[in-house]
Design an enzyme around this catalytic site. Structure first.
Site, PDB file in Angstrom:
ATOM      1  N   LYS A   1       0.728  -1.456   0.229  1.00 19.00           N
ATOM      2  CA  LYS A   1       0.039   0.214   0.222  1.00 19.00           C
ATOM      3  C   LYS A   1       0.618   0.931   0.160  1.00 19.00           C
ATOM      4  CE  LYS A   1      -4.268  -2.351   1.467  1.00 19.00           C
ATOM      5  NZ  LYS A   1      -5.186  -2.011   3.060  1.00 19.00           N
TER       6      LYS A   1
ATOM      7  N   ASN B   1      -4.694   1.771  -0.956  1.00 17.19           N
ATOM      8  CA  ASN B   1      -5.387   0.792  -1.322  1.00 17.19           C
ATOM      9  C   ASN B   1      -5.653   0.298  -2.894  1.00 17.19           C
ATOM     10  OD1 ASN B   1      -7.870   1.484  -1.061  1.00 17.19           O
ATOM     11  ND2 ASN B   1      -8.670  -0.071  -0.274  1.00 17.19           N
TER      12      ASN B   1
ATOM     13  N   ASP C   1     -10.058   1.646   2.425  1.00 19.17           N
ATOM     14  CA  ASP C   1     -10.173   1.011   3.613  1.00 19.17           C
ATOM     15  C   ASP C   1     -11.116   2.040   4.838  1.00 19.17           C
ATOM     16  OD1 ASP C   1      -8.886  -1.111   3.474  1.00 19.17           O
ATOM     17  OD2 ASP C   1      -7.116  -0.071   4.317  1.00 19.17           O
TER      18      ASP C   1
ATOM     19  N   GLY D   1      -1.373   1.023  12.504  1.00 20.42           N
ATOM     20  CA  GLY D   1      -1.004   0.234  11.297  1.00 20.42           C
ATOM     21  C   GLY D   1      -1.456   1.848   9.751  1.00 20.42           C
ATOM     22  N   GLY D   2      -1.143   0.848   9.208  1.00 22.05           N
ATOM     23  CA  GLY D   2      -1.990   1.540   7.751  1.00 22.05           C
ATOM     24  C   GLY D   2      -2.726   1.364   7.966  1.00 22.05           C
ATOM     25  N   ALA D   3      -4.092   0.816   8.144  1.00 26.32           N
ATOM     26  CA  ALA D   3      -5.481   0.928   7.716  1.00 26.32           C
ATOM     27  C   ALA D   3      -5.884   1.432   9.294  1.00 26.32           C
ATOM     28  CB  ALA D   3      -5.612  -0.777   8.351  1.00 26.32           C
TER      29      ALA D   3
ATOM     30  N   ARG E   1       1.310  -1.131  20.573  1.00 24.56           N
ATOM     31  CA  ARG E   1       2.317  -1.989  21.481  1.00 24.56           C
ATOM     32  C   ARG E   1       3.019  -0.643  21.306  1.00 24.56           C
ATOM     33  NH1 ARG E   1       4.601  -6.845  18.673  1.00 24.56           N
ATOM     34  NH2 ARG E   1       4.540  -5.530  16.607  1.00 24.56           N
TER      35      ARG E   1
HETATM   36  P1  NDP Z   1      -0.556  -3.325   9.745  1.00 28.44           P
HETATM   37  O1  NDP Z   1       1.095  -4.820   9.270  1.00 28.44           O
HETATM   38  O2  NDP Z   1       0.349  -1.848   9.272  1.00 28.44           O
HETATM   39  O3  NDP Z   1      -0.183  -2.622  11.826  1.00 28.44           O
HETATM   40  C1  NDP Z   1      -0.225  -4.478  11.615  1.00 28.44           C
HETATM   41  C2  NDP Z   1      -1.123  -4.232  13.735  1.00 28.44           C
HETATM   42  O4  NDP Z   1      -0.532  -4.450  14.993  1.00 28.44           O
HETATM   43  C3  NDP Z   1       0.506  -2.572  14.367  1.00 28.44           C
HETATM   44  O5  NDP Z   1      -0.497  -1.835  15.310  1.00 28.44           O
HETATM   45  C4  NDP Z   1       1.303  -3.606  15.037  1.00 28.44           C
HETATM   46  O6  NDP Z   1       1.613  -3.014  16.515  1.00 28.44           O
HETATM   47  C5  NDP Z   1      -0.220  -4.209  15.641  1.00 28.44           C
HETATM   48  N1  NDP Z   1       0.560  -5.607  16.813  1.00 28.44           N
HETATM   49  C6  NDP Z   1       0.866  -6.350  15.049  1.00 28.44           C
HETATM   50  N2  NDP Z   1       1.411  -7.943  16.625  1.00 28.44           N
HETATM   51  C7  NDP Z   1       1.280  -7.322  17.601  1.00 28.44           C
HETATM   52  C8  NDP Z   1       1.520  -8.009  18.095  1.00 28.44           C
HETATM   53  N3  NDP Z   1       1.854  -9.158  18.756  1.00 28.44           N
HETATM   54  N4  NDP Z   1       0.758  -7.214  19.606  1.00 28.44           N
HETATM   55  C9  NDP Z   1       0.011  -6.189  19.818  1.00 28.44           C
HETATM   56  N5  NDP Z   1       0.305  -5.731  18.545  1.00 28.44           N
HETATM   57  C10 NDP Z   1       0.440  -5.526  16.993  1.00 28.44           C
HETATM   58  O7  NDP Z   1      -1.347  -4.230   9.281  1.00 28.44           O
HETATM   59  P2  NDP Z   1      -3.519  -3.169   8.760  1.00 28.44           P
HETATM   60  O8  NDP Z   1      -2.983  -1.958   9.488  1.00 28.44           O
HETATM   61  O9  NDP Z   1      -2.754  -3.110   7.085  1.00 28.44           O
HETATM   62  O10 NDP Z   1      -3.699  -4.494   9.083  1.00 28.44           O
HETATM   63  C11 NDP Z   1      -4.223  -4.735  10.652  1.00 28.44           C
HETATM   64  C12 NDP Z   1      -5.633  -6.067  10.208  1.00 28.44           C
HETATM   65  O11 NDP Z   1      -6.569  -4.999   9.847  1.00 28.44           O
HETATM   66  C13 NDP Z   1      -4.867  -7.053   9.750  1.00 28.44           C
HETATM   67  O12 NDP Z   1      -5.340  -8.046  10.206  1.00 28.44           O
HETATM   68  C14 NDP Z   1      -5.385  -6.715   8.204  1.00 28.44           C
HETATM   69  O13 NDP Z   1      -6.192  -8.362   7.650  1.00 28.44           O
HETATM   70  C15 NDP Z   1      -7.081  -5.589   8.472  1.00 28.44           C
HETATM   71  N6  NDP Z   1      -7.676  -5.352   7.536  1.00 28.44           N
HETATM   72  C16 NDP Z   1      -8.688  -5.294   7.596  1.00 28.44           C
HETATM   73  C17 NDP Z   1      -9.802  -4.487   5.970  1.00 28.44           C
HETATM   74  C18 NDP Z   1     -11.277  -5.152   5.979  1.00 28.44           C
HETATM   75  O14 NDP Z   1     -11.854  -4.675   4.965  1.00 28.44           O
HETATM   76  N7  NDP Z   1     -11.825  -5.275   7.071  1.00 28.44           N
HETATM   77  C19 NDP Z   1      -9.019  -3.562   5.729  1.00 28.44           C
HETATM   78  C20 NDP Z   1      -7.809  -4.118   6.006  1.00 28.44           C
HETATM   79  C21 NDP Z   1      -6.781  -4.231   6.982  1.00 28.44           C
HETATM   80  P3  NDP Z   1       2.975  -2.537  16.472  1.00 28.44           P
HETATM   81  O15 NDP Z   1       3.387  -0.830  15.528  1.00 28.44           O
HETATM   82  O16 NDP Z   1       3.334  -2.064  17.540  1.00 28.44           O
HETATM   83  O17 NDP Z   1       3.871  -2.932  15.337  1.00 28.44           O
END
Ligand code: NDP
Length: 273
Positions: free
Chosen positions: A66, A87, A102, A128-130, A151
């Site tokens: 993205k 996206n 999104d 995160g990105g979403a 986190r």
């Molecule tokens: P990113 O990889 O950009 O962000 C991931 C997030 O999860 C970060 O905030 C990260 O924290 C956190 N994280 C990951 N592992 C852990 C852990 N073990 N403990 C605590 N925090 C954790 O992902 P996206 O934002 O792109 O996507 C997030 C979710 O949303 C995905 O599962 C995706 O499938 C879903 N999604 C759903 C959509 C829909 O249409 N329903 C659209 C887009 C996404 P840190 O910053 O500390 O690493």
């Protein structure tokens, strides 16, 4: 006219986008072919250029591309600019137009559920990105407050600082310091969600009519929604958001708006009340 669409990602095998868009095509009577293409980061720019040079009409972009899509697009929607991620891509004159559907998809789904953000106190888990893509659409509805807990605290604080009041950012380990209750808790933590399952949510985190929304979706109830069971009867996974963000891309590419939610039952619901 035959429309040619595709989703680029890595991995991409799990993507429901082809099935969703082919149903939209059926519903709207448009002739559409939709490919699912695994594209490595190194090959992304070449693959995008080739796709549009050979007559492609629209691309969905998923993890991890993205940000690369955002950098490639020379024209950007307001939503893409604020999110810093695209996206959705399409050709525009001789250029590439990038959009982010999104957050608009999330808003559509919250509206469907009757959980519109106006005046609400909202807690968001993850930065995160979403989530970055969802903030501007959420703020357009004037919630009372948004707290982002992540986190990596710096990421939450930096993201919040791009918006200012009423958004703030904290570390995920500081949930106990928050003023309770919230009206809506949104989960954007990925990690196969074993991650969020380890989070303890205070039993008073939600008001009596509060709701929990998980961006994650699946055939089974997600760990986050399972954790929220004792907190509220109002719980939903992100399938409606997925369908709605897809519908908005389809509308951008074709000028025709399909009904995003007619497919909800086709994919099975995890949990929704
Ligand atoms: P990113 O990889 O950009 O962000 C991931 C997030 O999860 C970060 O905030 C990260 O924290 C956190 N994280 C990951 N592992 C852990 C852990 N073990 N403990 C605590 N925090 C954790 O992902 P996206 O934002 O792109 O996507 C997030 C979710 O949303 C995905 O599962 C995706 O499938 C879903 N999604 C759903 C959509 C829909 O249409 N329903 C659209 C887009 C996404 P840190 O910053 O500390 O690493």
């Amino acid at each position: 006219m035959k429309y040619r669409f595709a989703v680029f990602g890595d991995p991409v095998a799990h993507s429901k986008s082809p099935a969703i868009h082919l149903r939209f095509a059926e519903e709207t009577g448009l002739d559409v072919c939709y490919e699912k293409v695994r594209v490595s980061e190194d090959d992304f720019a070449r693959a995008v250029t080739d796709f549009f040079a050979t007559g492609g009409h629209g691309l969905n972009i998923t993890v991890p591309h993205k940000w690369s899509a955002f950098k490639m697009a020379s024209q950007l929607s307001a939503e893409a600019l604020v999110a810093g991620a695209c996206n959705t891509l399409m050709p525009f004159d001789q250029d590439l137009y990038g959009h982010n559907t999104d957050g608009l998809g999330l808003l559509d789904d919250l509206d469907r559920l009757g959980w519109s953000p106006e005046g609400l106190r909202i807690l968001i888990l993850g930065a995160g990105g979403a989530i970055a893509g969802c903030l501007s659409p959420l703020l357009s509805r004037r919630p009372r407050e948004i707290v982002i807990a992540n986190r990596s605290k710096d990421k939450a604080v930096n993201l919040a600082s791009r918006f200012g009041h009423p958004v703030s950012g904290i570390g995920l380990d500081r949930l106990d310091d928050l003023d309770l209750p919230f009206d809506l808790v949104i989960n954007g933590i990925s990690a196969g969600l074993s991650g969020s399952a380890e989070i303890e949510l205070n039993e008073h985190i939600l008001n009596t009519n509060g709701a929990c929304y998980d961006l994650i979706y699946g055939a089974q109830e997600t760990p986050f929604l399972r954790m929220c069971r004792p907190l509220t009867a109002h719980r939903s996974d992100g399938l409606g958001m997925l369908l709605s963000q897809a519908a908005r891309a389809f509308e951008l590419w074709t000028g025709v708006s399909p009904d995003p939610f007619s497919q909800l039952s086709d994919f099975g619901r995890a949990s929704e009340n």
